[in-house]
Motif scaffolding. Structure first.
Motif, PDB file in Angstrom:
ATOM      1  N   LYS A 151      -8.732   7.469  -2.199  1.00  0.00           N
ATOM      2  CA  LYS A 151      -8.156   6.576  -1.195  1.00  0.00           C
ATOM      3  C   LYS A 151      -7.059   5.733  -1.805  1.00  0.00           C
ATOM      4  N   ARG A 152      -7.337   5.191  -3.013  1.00  0.00           N
ATOM      5  CA  ARG A 152      -6.336   4.339  -3.664  1.00  0.00           C
ATOM      6  C   ARG A 152      -5.047   5.094  -3.870  1.00  0.00           C
ATOM      7  N   LYS A 199       0.570   6.407  -2.367  1.00  0.00           N
ATOM      8  CA  LYS A 199       1.600   7.362  -1.986  1.00  0.00           C
ATOM      9  C   LYS A 199       2.062   7.193  -0.554  1.00  0.00           C
ATOM     10  N   GLY A 200       1.476   6.223   0.123  1.00  0.00           N
ATOM     11  CA  GLY A 200       1.896   5.995   1.500  1.00  0.00           C
ATOM     12  C   GLY A 200       1.361   7.034   2.458  1.00  0.00           C
ATOM     13  N   GLN A 201       0.368   7.771   2.012  1.00  0.00           N
ATOM     14  CA  GLN A 201      -0.198   8.777   2.914  1.00  0.00           C
ATOM     15  C   GLN A 201      -1.365   8.220   3.709  1.00  0.00           C
ATOM     16  N   LEU A 202      -1.703   6.969   3.402  1.00  0.00           N
ATOM     17  CA  LEU A 202      -2.859   6.381   4.065  1.00  0.00           C
ATOM     18  C   LEU A 202      -2.591   4.908   4.297  1.00  0.00           C
ATOM     19  N   ALA A 203      -3.037   4.421   5.457  1.00  0.00           N
ATOM     20  CA  ALA A 203      -2.878   2.990   5.722  1.00  0.00           C
ATOM     21  C   ALA A 203      -3.864   2.224   4.855  1.00  0.00           C
ATOM     22  N   GLU A 253     -13.965  12.557   4.807  1.00  0.00           N
ATOM     23  CA  GLU A 253     -12.560  12.457   5.184  1.00  0.00           C
ATOM     24  C   GLU A 253     -11.710  12.160   3.958  1.00  0.00           C
ATOM     25  N   ALA A 254     -12.260  11.365   3.066  1.00  0.00           N
ATOM     26  CA  ALA A 254     -11.510  11.035   1.854  1.00  0.00           C
ATOM     27  C   ALA A 254     -11.237  12.292   1.040  1.00  0.00           C
ATOM     28  N   PHE A 297      -0.184  15.613  -4.149  1.00  0.00           N
ATOM     29  CA  PHE A 297      -1.318  14.754  -4.444  1.00  0.00           C
ATOM     30  C   PHE A 297      -2.074  15.247  -5.660  1.00  0.00           C
ATOM     31  N   SER A 298      -2.205  14.429  -6.639  1.00  0.00           N
ATOM     32  CA  SER A 298      -3.051  14.788  -7.768  1.00  0.00           C
ATOM     33  C   SER A 298      -3.422  13.524  -8.499  1.00  0.00           C
ATOM     34  N   THR A 299      -4.698  13.326  -8.714  1.00  0.00           N
ATOM     35  CA  THR A 299      -5.100  12.103  -9.398  1.00  0.00           C
ATOM     36  C   THR A 299      -5.298  12.342 -10.877  1.00  0.00           C
ATOM     37  N   ALA A 300      -4.877  13.486 -11.343  1.00  0.00           N
ATOM     38  CA  ALA A 300      -5.090  13.775 -12.755  1.00  0.00           C
ATOM     39  C   ALA A 300      -4.321  12.768 -13.582  1.00  0.00           C
TER      40      ALA A 300
END
Lengths: 109, 189, 705
Positions: free
Chosen positions: C482-483, C488-492, C501-502, C511-514
């Motif tokens: 979520k963070r 990235k502005g993909q989520l409010a 959903e997350a 998107f990659s949190t690596a």
């Protein structure tokens, strides 16, 4: 080429002339079929045999078994040609090994 | 008449002239034209006559049931079933900025074979009526006029003349290119 | 012989052999004692070498020969099968492949690499102190030819095919050639030779031989004798090591075993005969019942193993070019369409005779369609196997210990689906290995076994196939996702999402949190592309995860792309088709329902709120909707969404027609289908429709927020 003469006792004298090779096997088959249908006994003679191959060996073997089973004894008149003997040795045919009635064409003479 | 179809300056023509039209433009000047001809299928839209290179025409169908595809531009009539294939049909009148055609007994669908993004594909064009197959001499074909037609010059290969009538030769690959037909390009009200 | 030889047959076979070789090597790593596997590896290399030499691929032949020589030592037990050996042999396999690619016009193979591999392999061989080979582990073992000069005896089974005479071959001459190699004893088998003149086809060969040849030459010399008749006979050459047969401390070969080995007695027959023997022995008190049972069990196990090996061996199959198959499928598709029209027309005409015929045609068409569809189905097992190598290499590279297991390898999917699944699966697996599974010490610290596990499974579920990739690694951190999405502005920022959903956020573009972007999979372009690929296959992805425990990614795919099970619906006078696989139920929508929700597009279904899309509005259809409309509730991207239509007509199965490039950007339709009366019905792309509406809502929210 073959020559078949049946005498009045029903004995067939078959002379097989020429090579015992695949080129001639159909003819050879025919000659033996003629014997089967006309003779009571077969005297078999070979001449001018320079070569023999596996196809020739096969047809002789089958013809022999076929005739014998049909009650027509087969006797080789004269000598077994060298070419035939060599071919059958090379192929390991020693009196038609898996023939149960042990009546090989060339164990005798 | 609203002209939301594209009408562009002559300048554009110079840049985007298809090579064939340029060649044809050259031939009237060249003396001793070889008498080469090309066959065209002519058809009518409103009161104007258009033509397509016959080698690109697969067949002509009677008007048949067209399934409208929602949320597509007006000029996209929809799709039809052509022997098991789904083929799109375009209303050329609307594409060229004319008024929508009325269906009559003469209305038909011209099936053309074009190259779309390196793939050969079939498309249908709605026509008010189909006329005849005409043979036009290359020497008699002029470059499309820079002004005075409502059609974008890159849609035209040239202009032919036959017995007092002007015939607009269409650059059908361009008209049916994916950019031209692309839904994303057209905003809907 | 300056004949232009078509080498494509060789290269095609070689690539297949290389693939088999890789599979066998990987299996061998798990079971280094398995002689059958060792034999398979060796045979694959041997064939590549031989064929390579014949077709002029000398570099391949020579390289393979060098590898084969060392592997041969492993085969007879001189050197053990170690991980290093497998590594090197795998490397050699890659090298051979590179050589084949080079010959086909690719980049030249790396000669230095080849030399490295050979050197590495040689380093594994025992020193040149002439140490004798260890006791052979199997009857198939033989000493390397170089190390043991001296005559060997070979058993050669030579069975010419019936038509061998047709090419002018006289098998007797071949026997003579064998005699030139050494001492020959032969036994002809004349069982197949007809006993009656009437039956024999004189131009057909009925004789076969078992030949014992004692020679100083090697097996190659024997193979060479038969090289020109390879395709016209069955040939089996085996070295019969006299010393082993006469080993002082070895048991005498039992007659039964020898008969079975020679194929003269079926093992089943022997077993049948054995069983009563066992009973008799037990009854007479001579042998303990348990021992007999144990022996019988061993027999049984061997029998079962043999059966499964037989199934593994190439089943009777025919190679068919893909486009021929595609064309066949197209034709069948058209037939299905026309047959539907025949049905409809015959129903309208009400002609009894015609109806009977139409029914028959329907039955046959259905069978033909099912049959054709099944031809395109392939087991997913071969795809799974390819990944074994990937997992092995990748885990090695990243310093992790990972074991890959599979289930459901025999599950079948349409060939096209399998082809297009390859890349997405690779990416998912890479993610698991790279980000999912922790390094060994990380795992031990977390109380997990140091060897991580990735499990691939496939199973049928209704009209779909479920393919799951499960790992027991870190799992997904919903908060972190979520963070990142907010960043990235993909989520409010204040968005409330369930964990499920997350997890869907990972499919966002880029998107990659690596933390560390490894060159393996951290580029962040992966999962969104994966989803696109799965969408293109009309499939769905589901993500389940537990932080600290692991993650499971499930791909749900339709069994076939060509035919759709659809739900036919009507809006005004237009027909549309929804993919039936996604549909859960249909409920009615009345005016009251609409007003009850104050115009918001949601409906209450047994207590839960289901949003819906009014297709009429979306498609700007003219006319008034009926009093009572229908909502088709479907599962889209793991959410339940309703689609409002006038009428639900019923099920409709038919061939999907593409809409072509003209409509490729359509936000609504994925294709079209032809109805029984010949008209075209458009197939709704539910995912695109839902996502479009969602995007719009986000935009609107953005404007107002």
């Amino acid at each position: 080429m073959y020559d078949l003469v049946i005498d009045d006792t029903g004995t067939g004298k078959l002379t097989l002339k020429g090579d015992l090779t695949i080129q001639h096997v159909q003819e050879l088959k025919q000659s033996f079929q003629d014997v089967a249908s006309q003779a009571k006994e077969l005297h078999l003679k070979f001449t001018d045999v320079e070569r023999a191959d596996l196809a020739g060996l096969q047809i002789l073997c089958t013809a022999h078994r076929s005739l014998v089973k049909g009650g027509i004894p087969v006797i080789i008149a004269g000598k077994v040609p060298a070419a035939l003997r060599e071919a059958s040795d090379a192929a390991g045919f020693k009196g038609c090994v898996s023939d149960d009635d042990q009546s090989g064409l060339w164990t005798g003479g | 008449m609203d002209q939301d179809a594209d009408v562009e300056e002559s300048q554009e023509y110079e840049e985007s002239a298809p090579p064939r039209a340029a060649a044809k433009a050259a031939s009237p000047q060249a003396s001793g034209a070889s008498g080469e001809t090309t066959q065209y299928l002519t058809f009518q839209l409103d009161d104007e006559v258009f033509a397509v290179d016959i080698s690109k025409v697969r067949e002509v169908l009677e008007y048949t049931n067209i399934t409208k595809v929602p949320r597509t531009p007006d000029f996209m009539c929809g799709v039809i079933n052509l022997r098991g294939s789904v083929v799109p049909v375009v209303d050329l009148r609307l594409k060229f900025g004319m008024s929508r055609s009325e269906r009559t007994v003469n209305t038909c669908i011209i099936i053309v074979e074009i190259v779309q993004e390196d793939e050969v594909t079939e498309m249908g064009a709605l026509a008010d009526s189909v006329k005849e197959v005409m043979e036009l001499e290359h020497s008699k074909i002029e470059p499309p006029p820079k002004l005075g037609t409502r059609l974008r010059s890159d849609f035209l290969k040239g202009m032919g003349k036959h017995e007092d009538q002007f015939i607009m030769l269409l650059e059908i690959d361009r008209i049916f290119s994916t950019e031209e037909l692309s839904i994303a390009n057209h905003t809907l009200s | 012989m300056a004949v232009e030889i078509d080498t494509s047959a060789f290269t095609e076979e070689a690539y297949e052999l290389l693939s088999e070789l890789e599979d066998s090597l990987l299996e061998l790593e798990e079971s280094p004692e398995d002689q059958e596997l060792i034999g398979r590896v060796f045979r694959a290399m041997h064939t590549i070498k031989g064929s390579g030499a014949m077709f002029g691929f000398d570099d391949v032949a020579e390289f393979t020969h060098n590898v084969e020589t060392v592997f041969d030592l492993a085969r007879n037990g001189t050197i053990p099968i170690t991980k290093d050996l497998i590594d090197l042999t795998l490397g050699a396999r890659d090298q051979i492949r590179a050589m084949l690619d080079a010959a086909a016009g690719g980049n030249a193979a790396d000669g230095a690499n080849a030399a490295r591999i050979i050197a590495g392999l040689r380093a594994l061989t025992p020193g040149a102190d002439g140490s004798p080979p260890a006791a052979a582990k199997s009857a198939a073992g033989k000493p390397a030819e170089k190390e043991d000069a001296g005559p060997h005896t070979f058993r050669i089974r030579f069975k010419p095919h019936g038509d061998i005479f047709a090419n002018g071959t006289n098998p007797i001459l071949l026997l003579d050639e064998l005699r030139e190699l050494g001492d020959v004893r032969l036994i002809p088998f004349l069982d197949d030779l007809p006993h009656s003149l009437a039956e024999i086809d004189p131009e057909r060969c009925y004789v076969s031989w078992e030949i014992f040849l004692t020679t100083e030459q090697g097996e190659n010399a024997i193979q060479d004798v038969f090289i020109f008749v390879e395709d016209e006979c069955d040939l089996n050459v085996r070295m019969v090591d006299r010393s082993e047969a006469l080993a002082e401390d070895g048991p005498d070969k039992r007659l039964g075993d020898i008969l079975v080995e020679r194929g003269d007695v079926d093992p089943e027959v022997l077993e049948e005969v054995m069983q009563p023997l066992g009973e008799r022995l037990v009854r007479s008190g001579l042998v303990n019942k348990g021992k007999v049972e144990a022996a019988l069990t061993e027999q049984q196990i061997i029998k079962e193993k043999r059966e499964s090996k037989k199934q593994q061996a190439a089943a009777q199959s025919v190679k068919v070019p893909s486009d021929k198959l595609d064309h066949l499928v197209d034709l069948v598709g058209e037939l299905v369409t026309v047959q539907a029209r025949l049905n409809q027309t015959s129903a309208t005409l009400n002609d009894h005779d015609l109806q009977l015929i139409a029914e028959e045609v329907e039955r046959l068409t259905g069978e033909l369609r099912d049959n054709t569809m099944s031809i395109r189905m392939l087991a997913i097992g071969s795809t799974f196997n390819k990944f074994k190598r990937l997992v092995r290499d990748l885990s090695k590279e990243l310093g992790k210990q990972i074991e890959m297991t599979t289930a459901g390898a025999e599950t079948e999917l349409d060939k096209t689906v399998i082809d297009q699944l390859n890349d997405p699966l690779i990416h998912i697996i890479r993610n698991s290995i790279d980000h999912g599974i922790e390094p060994p010490d990380g795992r031990s610290a977390a109380g997990k076994p140091s060897v991580g596990r990735i499990h691939l499974s496939a199973e049928h579920s209704g009209a779909n196939v479920l393919i799951k990739v499960t790992d027991d690694g870190r799992g997904l951190d919903a908060e972190k996702l979520k963070r990142k999405a907010i960043e990235k502005g993909q989520l409010a920022p204040d968005a409330e999402l369930t964990d499920k959903e997350a997890f869907q956020l990972i499919f966002g573009a880029g998107f990659s949190t690596a933390e560390k972007i490894t060159n393996v999979s951290g580029r962040g372009v992966g999962m969104d592309v994966v989803r696109k690929s799965i969408d293109a296959l009309r499939g769905a992805i589901d993500v389940q995860s537990e932080l600290g425990q692991g993650t499971t990614i499930t791909l749900k795919l339709p069994l076939t792309l060509a035919i759709i099970e659809g739900l036919l619906v009507k809006i005004q006078s237009e027909f549309f088709v929804l993919p039936l696989a996604a549909v859960e139920e249909c409920v009615e929508l009345t005016r009251e329902d609409v007003s009850a929700t104050h115009g918001r597009h949601v409906i209450n279904v047994r207590g839960s709120i289901v949003p819906y899309i009014r297709i009429r509005d979306r498609f700007e259809v003219e006319g008034d909707p009926p009093e009572v409309e229908q909502i088709v509730i479907a599962e889209v991207d793991e959410k339940r969404v309703g689609f409002v239509v006038d009428d639900v007509i019923g099920q409709h199965q038919t061939v999907i027609k593409g809409l072509g490039k003209t409509f490729q950007n359509s936000e609504e339709f994925s294709g079209a289908t032809i109805l029984g009366d010949g008209t075209v019905a458009l197939i709704l792309d539910l995912q695109k429709m839902v996502r479009f509406v969602e995007d719009q809502e986000h935009v609107e929210a953005g404007i107002s927020g």
